[in-house]
Design a protein around this motif. Structure first.
Motif, PDB file in Angstrom:
ATOM      1  N   TYR A 283       0.813  -1.214   0.000  1.00  0.00           N
ATOM      2  CA  TYR A 283       0.000   0.000   0.000  1.00  0.00           C
ATOM      3  C   TYR A 283       0.850   1.269   0.000  1.00  0.00           C
ATOM      4  O   TYR A 283       0.323   2.373  -0.192  1.00  0.00           O
ATOM      5  CB  TYR A 283      -0.978   0.007   1.178  1.00  0.00           C
ATOM      6  N   GLY A 284       2.162   1.133   0.235  1.00  0.00           N
ATOM      7  CA  GLY A 284       3.000   2.325   0.231  1.00  0.00           C
ATOM      8  C   GLY A 284       4.480   1.993   0.169  1.00  0.00           C
ATOM      9  O   GLY A 284       4.891   0.832   0.309  1.00  0.00           O
ATOM     10  N   ARG A 285       5.275   3.019  -0.044  1.00  0.00           N
ATOM     11  CA  ARG A 285       6.732   2.921  -0.025  1.00  0.00           C
ATOM     12  C   ARG A 285       7.268   4.104   0.773  1.00  0.00           C
ATOM     13  O   ARG A 285       6.691   5.194   0.747  1.00  0.00           O
ATOM     14  CB  ARG A 285       7.317   2.970  -1.447  1.00  0.00           C
ATOM     15  N   ALA A 286       8.405   3.879   1.436  1.00  0.00           N
ATOM     16  CA  ALA A 286       8.955   4.960   2.250  1.00  0.00           C
ATOM     17  C   ALA A 286      10.458   4.825   2.386  1.00  0.00           C
ATOM     18  O   ALA A 286      10.985   3.721   2.560  1.00  0.00           O
ATOM     19  CB  ALA A 286       8.307   4.961   3.632  1.00  0.00           C
ATOM     20  N   ALA A 287      11.151   5.938   2.325  1.00  0.00           N
ATOM     21  CA  ALA A 287      12.555   5.987   2.710  1.00  0.00           C
ATOM     22  C   ALA A 287      12.626   6.076   4.233  1.00  0.00           C
ATOM     23  O   ALA A 287      11.650   6.456   4.895  1.00  0.00           O
ATOM     24  CB  ALA A 287      13.222   7.195   2.075  1.00  0.00           C
ATOM     25  N   ARG A 288      13.766   5.730   4.792  1.00  0.00           N
ATOM     26  CA  ARG A 288      13.909   5.768   6.246  1.00  0.00           C
ATOM     27  C   ARG A 288      13.655   7.180   6.783  1.00  0.00           C
ATOM     28  O   ARG A 288      14.189   8.162   6.272  1.00  0.00           O
ATOM     29  CB  ARG A 288      15.298   5.292   6.673  1.00  0.00           C
ATOM     30  N   PHE A 289      12.817   7.239   7.822  1.00  0.00           N
ATOM     31  CA  PHE A 289      12.473   8.469   8.532  1.00  0.00           C
ATOM     32  C   PHE A 289      11.736   9.466   7.653  1.00  0.00           C
ATOM     33  O   PHE A 289      11.706  10.666   7.953  1.00  0.00           O
ATOM     34  CB  PHE A 289      13.712   9.131   9.148  1.00  0.00           C
ATOM     35  N   ALA A 290      11.133   8.994   6.555  1.00  0.00           N
ATOM     36  CA  ALA A 290      10.363   9.873   5.670  1.00  0.00           C
ATOM     37  C   ALA A 290       8.924   9.376   5.587  1.00  0.00           C
ATOM     38  O   ALA A 290       8.637   8.189   5.777  1.00  0.00           O
ATOM     39  CB  ALA A 290      10.979   9.922   4.275  1.00  0.00           C
ATOM     40  N   ARG A 291       8.041  10.284   5.288  1.00  0.00           N
ATOM     41  CA  ARG A 291       6.625   9.943   5.133  1.00  0.00           C
ATOM     42  C   ARG A 291       6.447   9.037   3.924  1.00  0.00           C
ATOM     43  O   ARG A 291       7.042   9.257   2.866  1.00  0.00           O
ATOM     44  CB  ARG A 291       5.814  11.217   4.971  1.00  0.00           C
ATOM     45  N   ALA A 292       5.616   8.025   4.068  1.00  0.00           N
ATOM     46  CA  ALA A 292       5.373   7.080   2.972  1.00  0.00           C
ATOM     47  C   ALA A 292       4.497   7.708   1.902  1.00  0.00           C
ATOM     48  O   ALA A 292       3.706   8.619   2.156  1.00  0.00           O
ATOM     49  CB  ALA A 292       4.712   5.821   3.507  1.00  0.00           C
ATOM     50  N   VAL A 293       4.648   7.195   0.683  1.00  0.00           N
ATOM     51  CA  VAL A 293       3.785   7.597  -0.428  1.00  0.00           C
ATOM     52  C   VAL A 293       2.994   6.377  -0.882  1.00  0.00           C
ATOM     53  O   VAL A 293       3.436   5.233  -0.747  1.00  0.00           O
ATOM     54  CB  VAL A 293       4.608   8.171  -1.592  1.00  0.00           C
ATOM     55  N   ALA A 294       1.817   6.627  -1.420  1.00  0.00           N
ATOM     56  CA  ALA A 294       0.917   5.548  -1.800  1.00  0.00           C
ATOM     57  C   ALA A 294       1.449   4.767  -2.991  1.00  0.00           C
ATOM     58  O   ALA A 294       2.068   5.332  -3.908  1.00  0.00           O
ATOM     59  CB  ALA A 294      -0.459   6.108  -2.131  1.00  0.00           C
ATOM     60  N   GLU A 295       1.195   3.471  -2.979  1.00  0.00           N
ATOM     61  CA  GLU A 295       1.518   2.607  -4.111  1.00  0.00           C
ATOM     62  C   GLU A 295       0.437   2.764  -5.184  1.00  0.00           C
ATOM     63  O   GLU A 295      -0.766   2.705  -4.875  1.00  0.00           O
ATOM     64  CB  GLU A 295       1.581   1.153  -3.651  1.00  0.00           C
TER      65      GLU A 295
ATOM     66  N   TRP B 267      11.769  10.443  17.344  1.00  0.00           N
ATOM     67  CA  TRP B 267      11.509  11.883  17.197  1.00  0.00           C
ATOM     68  C   TRP B 267      12.790  12.570  16.733  1.00  0.00           C
ATOM     69  O   TRP B 267      13.756  12.714  17.489  1.00  0.00           O
ATOM     70  CB  TRP B 267      11.051  12.427  18.536  1.00  0.00           C
ATOM     71  N   LEU B 268      12.792  12.990  15.478  1.00  0.00           N
ATOM     72  CA  LEU B 268      13.981  13.580  14.862  1.00  0.00           C
ATOM     73  C   LEU B 268      13.761  15.015  14.411  1.00  0.00           C
ATOM     74  O   LEU B 268      14.646  15.619  13.808  1.00  0.00           O
ATOM     75  CB  LEU B 268      14.414  12.735  13.653  1.00  0.00           C
ATOM     76  N   LYS B 269      12.614  15.577  14.697  1.00  0.00           N
ATOM     77  CA  LYS B 269      12.311  16.929  14.224  1.00  0.00           C
ATOM     78  C   LYS B 269      13.346  17.964  14.662  1.00  0.00           C
ATOM     79  O   LYS B 269      13.616  18.919  13.908  1.00  0.00           O
ATOM     80  CB  LYS B 269      10.917  17.346  14.687  1.00  0.00           C
ATOM     81  N   PRO B 270      13.964  17.837  15.857  1.00  0.00           N
ATOM     82  CA  PRO B 270      15.018  18.809  16.204  1.00  0.00           C
ATOM     83  C   PRO B 270      16.173  18.842  15.214  1.00  0.00           C
ATOM     84  O   PRO B 270      16.942  19.815  15.199  1.00  0.00           O
ATOM     85  CB  PRO B 270      15.478  18.339  17.589  1.00  0.00           C
ATOM     86  N   PHE B 271      16.310  17.809  14.371  1.00  0.00           N
ATOM     87  CA  PHE B 271      17.376  17.800  13.371  1.00  0.00           C
ATOM     88  C   PHE B 271      17.003  18.587  12.109  1.00  0.00           C
ATOM     89  O   PHE B 271      17.815  18.705  11.194  1.00  0.00           O
ATOM     90  CB  PHE B 271      17.727  16.367  12.977  1.00  0.00           C
ATOM     91  N   GLY B 272      15.766  19.079  12.022  1.00  0.00           N
ATOM     92  CA  GLY B 272      15.412  19.900  10.879  1.00  0.00           C
ATOM     93  C   GLY B 272      14.092  19.508  10.231  1.00  0.00           C
ATOM     94  O   GLY B 272      13.503  18.462  10.524  1.00  0.00           O
ATOM     95  N   ALA B 273      13.639  20.373   9.299  1.00  0.00           N
ATOM     96  CA  ALA B 273      12.329  20.206   8.671  1.00  0.00           C
ATOM     97  C   ALA B 273      12.212  18.912   7.879  1.00  0.00           C
ATOM     98  O   ALA B 273      11.105  18.409   7.663  1.00  0.00           O
ATOM     99  CB  ALA B 273      12.042  21.399   7.760  1.00  0.00           C
ATOM    100  N   ARG B 274      13.335  18.376   7.438  1.00  0.00           N
ATOM    101  CA  ARG B 274      13.303  17.112   6.693  1.00  0.00           C
ATOM    102  C   ARG B 274      12.625  16.009   7.498  1.00  0.00           C
ATOM    103  O   ARG B 274      12.056  15.079   6.930  1.00  0.00           O
ATOM    104  CB  ARG B 274      14.730  16.718   6.347  1.00  0.00           C
ATOM    105  N   TYR B 275      12.677  16.120   8.823  1.00  0.00           N
ATOM    106  CA  TYR B 275      12.161  15.079   9.701  1.00  0.00           C
ATOM    107  C   TYR B 275      10.882  15.524  10.420  1.00  0.00           C
ATOM    108  O   TYR B 275      10.569  15.048  11.507  1.00  0.00           O
ATOM    109  CB  TYR B 275      13.236  14.698  10.722  1.00  0.00           C
ATOM    110  N   ALA B 276      10.135  16.417   9.792  1.00  0.00           N
ATOM    111  CA  ALA B 276       8.974  17.017  10.441  1.00  0.00           C
ATOM    112  C   ALA B 276       7.917  15.994  10.832  1.00  0.00           C
ATOM    113  O   ALA B 276       7.189  16.186  11.814  1.00  0.00           O
ATOM    114  CB  ALA B 276       8.358  18.077   9.532  1.00  0.00           C
TER     115      ALA B 276
END
Length: 517
Positions: free
Chosen positions: A55-67, A161-170
C-alpha cells in the motif's frame, strides 16, 4: 451468522465481473485463482485471500507515499516482510514492510460488505499480522465481512523523534501512525473492488494495536477514514511529549555510539545495527527504550484522551475491552518473578510492575482486607493488572461517557484458559475468540464447546459493530456513568455494572502514568 463459502460457481461469477477489464491472457487464469485489479490471490478456508499487497513505499524516517493501483500483474498469495524488530525471528524482515492482506467472502464490487481493519499489538515496537491468531479467513467467512490486516513501521523506524534535526524530519515521531492512515486511505479507495463497503470501515486492534487506534482518534488526517472502532487491551491516554521523545532519541544514538548530532549516520546505517540500539535503557521510564506517538502539534495536535476525549472521536461508535488478569501473559507464573512469592515480599515485587504511584504495602493491605481468601499470587496479578494495564481503558471509557458519547460499549474477558490453568485470563486471550482462530498456534482458548460458544458471541459483537454501528449482541448495554455497564465474556456471557468497582476506585486515588510518557 451468515457463513460465506466459495464454490467453483462463485469463483467463476466473481471472475466474470472482475475480468471484464482485464487483459485477455489473464481471463482464463482468473477462473481458478481470484483476481482483483492487478492482484491475483488464492482460495483459503472458504474465502478469497489476497496477501502481501503493497500500500505504500517509504525511505527511512520519511513519510510514505501511496503505491499506485494500476501496474503490472502481481501475485498476492503470500505475506510481505514484517518491520525490522528485535524480538521476532523466523520471518522475513525489511524496512520495505508496508503491506496489507485482505480476506473476502466474494470479490464482487457490488457486494458492499462491512470492512474490519486490524492493527497488531507489540507496543509500537514489535509484532506483525502474520501471526496465525490474526489470519482473517474464519472471521471473514463466519462473520460475512471483509477483513484487512496491516503491517507498518515500528520502533525507531516508525516513532523516533527527529524533528530537532530539521524540517526534513517534520513527520518523524508519528510515521508509524501515518503508515496506518495511508493503509486506511487505500481501504477507502480500493476495498470496494474486494467486495467491501468503504462507508462501513471498522478498525480494531489488540494491545499496541488498540493504542494505535486511540491515537488515530486524535489525528485530524485520520478523520472519516473509519466509522467504528474496537480496542482490545490497548489504550493511549497520552502521547509522548517532545522533550521525552527527544531524550529517547538521544539514548538510542548514545547506545549506537553516535555523536549527538549525527543524524546522517542514523539515517544511513544498516538496519540491523539500528535495531541493536533498541537495547538502550529508557531515560524516562527505565526498561527498554520506548518509541511511540509524539505530541508534535501537527500530525498529533493533542493527547488522545487527556484532558478529555478528542472531539473528533466522540461520533465514532466504540468497543473497549480488557482481560481480567492481563499480566499473567508477561509476568510468568512459572518464572522468577513469582518464585517464592509470599505476603512478606509481595509488595516489593508489585512495585516495579505498576504505573500508578501508590504505596504497595498499603495496596496489599487493601486487597487482603477486601479479598481475605485470595492467595499472594491472586493479589499479585489483580494488583499488577489494575495498576498497570486496566486504568487506561477505564479512563478512555469514562471520558467518552462524560462527554456524552452514548455509543460506547465495554467488555471484560473472564474466561480462564482451559489449556493452561496457571494462565487464567491473560493479555492476548481475546484474539482467537474474535478471529475464530481457536485452534491456531499460540491460542490458549481451547476448542471445546464453551470456547466455540464464546467465539460466536464475540464475533457477533464485533461484526455487528462493523455492520450496524452497535455490537451484534442486543443485550449489551451502552457504557454510561455512573452504572458502567460491562459485558463479561465467560462461559456465561452476562452484563455487570462496574465489575471490580473497589479496585477501580482504589487505583483512581493517584494519577495514571501512561507507559512511555
Amino acid at each position: 451468522m451468515n457463513t460465506a463459502r466459495i464454490t467453483r460457481r462463485t469463483l467463476v461469477k466473481s471472475a466474470a465481473v472482475l475480468a471484464s477489464a482485464a487483459p485477455a491472457p489473464l481471463l482464463a487464469r482468473s477462473v481458478t485463482r481470484p483476481r482483483v485489479g492487478r492482484y491475483t490471490g488464492l482460495a483459503e478456508n472458504g474465502v478469497l485471500a489476497f496477501k502481501g499487497i503493497r500500500y505504500g513505499r517509504a525511505a527511512r524516517f520519511a513519510r510514505a507515499v501511496a503505491e499506485p493501483w494500476d501496474g503490472p500483474a502481481l501475485g498476492a498469495d503470500k505475506f510481505g516482510p514484517i518491520c525490522p524488530q528485535r524480538a521476532m525471528g523466523g520471518e522475513a524482515q525489511s524496512e520495505d514492510c508496508l503491506f496489507l492482506n485482505v480476506w473476502t467472502p466474494e470479490a464482487n464490487p457490488r457486494a458492499g460488505r462491512a470492512v474490519m481493519v486490524y492493527f497488531h499489538g507489540g507496543a509500537y515496537t514489535t509484532g506483525s499480522v502474520t501471526d496465525p491468531l490474526t489470519h482473517g479467513a474464519k472471521l471473514a467467512a463466519e462473520g460475512d465481512v471483509v477483513v484487512v490486516t496491516v503491517n507498518h513501521r515500528l520502533n525507531a523506524l516508525g516513532y523516533a523523534w527527529l524533528k530537532p534535526f530539521g524540517a526534513r524530519y517534520a513527520d518523524s515521531g508519528n510515521l508509524g501512525q501515518l503508515d496506518l492512515i495511508l493503509a486506511l486511505q487505500w481501504v477507502r479507495d480500493h476495498i470496494a473492488a474486494f467486495g467491501g463497503d468503504p462507508a462501513r470501515v471498522m478498525v480494531f486492534g489488540q494491545s499496541g494495536g488498540g493504542a494505535k487506534i486511540a491515537t488515530l482518534m486524535a489525528m485530524p488526517s485520520a478523520k472519516a477514514l473509519f466509522h467504528t472502532a474496537a480496542t482490545m487491551s490497548g489504550q493511549q491516554v497520552q502521547a509522548s511529549g517532545p522533550a521525552h521523545a527527544w531524550s529517547r532519541t538521544q539514548a538510542l544514538m548514545a547506545a549506537l555510539k553516535l555523536a549527538p548530532g549525527d543524524v546522517e549516520a542514523l539515517r544511513t546505517m544498516p538496519v540491523e545495527r539500528l535495531m541493536e540500539g533498541l537495547g538502550a535503557t529508557d531515560p524516562v521510564m527505565g526498561g527498554g527504550v520506548y518509541f511511540g506517538p509524539v505530541l508534535d502539534m501537527t500530525n498529533l495536535p493533542r493527547h488522545p484522551f487527556w484532558p478529555d476525549a478528542a472531539q473528533q472521536s466522540l461520533a465514532v461508535p466504540m468497543i473497549l475491552g480488557n482481560v481480567r488478569e492481563e499480566t499473567r501473559a508477561f509476568l510468568n507464573p512459572r518464572g522468577p518473578k513469582l518464585e517464592g512469592l509470599s505476603w512478606e515480599n509481595i509488595a516489593a515485587r508489585i512495585l516495579p510492575e505498576i504505573k500508578i504511584d501508590l504505596d504497595p504495602v498499603w495496596v496489599v493491605e487493601q486487597y487482603r482486607s477486601r479479598e481475605p481468601d485470595w492467595s499472594p499470587q491472586q493479589v499479585y496479578y489483580a494488583a499488577t493488572t489494575a495498576g498497570r494495564s486496566w486504568p487506561g481503558q477505564v479512563i478512555e471509557a469514562d471520558e467518552r461517557a462524560a462527554a456524552g458519547a452514548s455509543s460506547t460499549w465495554v467488555y471484560q474477558l473472564d474466561r480462564p484458559s482451559p489449556v493452561d490453568p496457571l494462565r487464567g485470563a491473560a493479555h492476548t486471550d481475546d484474539i482467537p475468540y474474535v478471529f475464530g482462530t481457536l485452534d491456531a498456534p499460540g491460542s490458549f482458548s481451547g476448542t471445546d464447546e464453551a470456547a466455540r460458544r464464546l467465539s460466536i458471541a464475540m464475533m457477533r459483537a464485533f461484526t455487528g459493530l462493523a455492520k450496524t454501528g452497535r455490537p451484534g449482541l442486543p443485550e449489551w448495554s451502552a457504557y454510561r456513568l455512573p452504572e458502567r455497564a460491562t459485558m463479561v465474556f465467560d462461559d456465561t456471557v452476562r452484563i455487570e455494572n462496574d465489575p471490580r468497582r473497589w479496585q477501580r476506585e482504589l487505583w483512581a486515588t493517584a494519577p495514571y502514568v501512561q507507559p512511555g510518557t
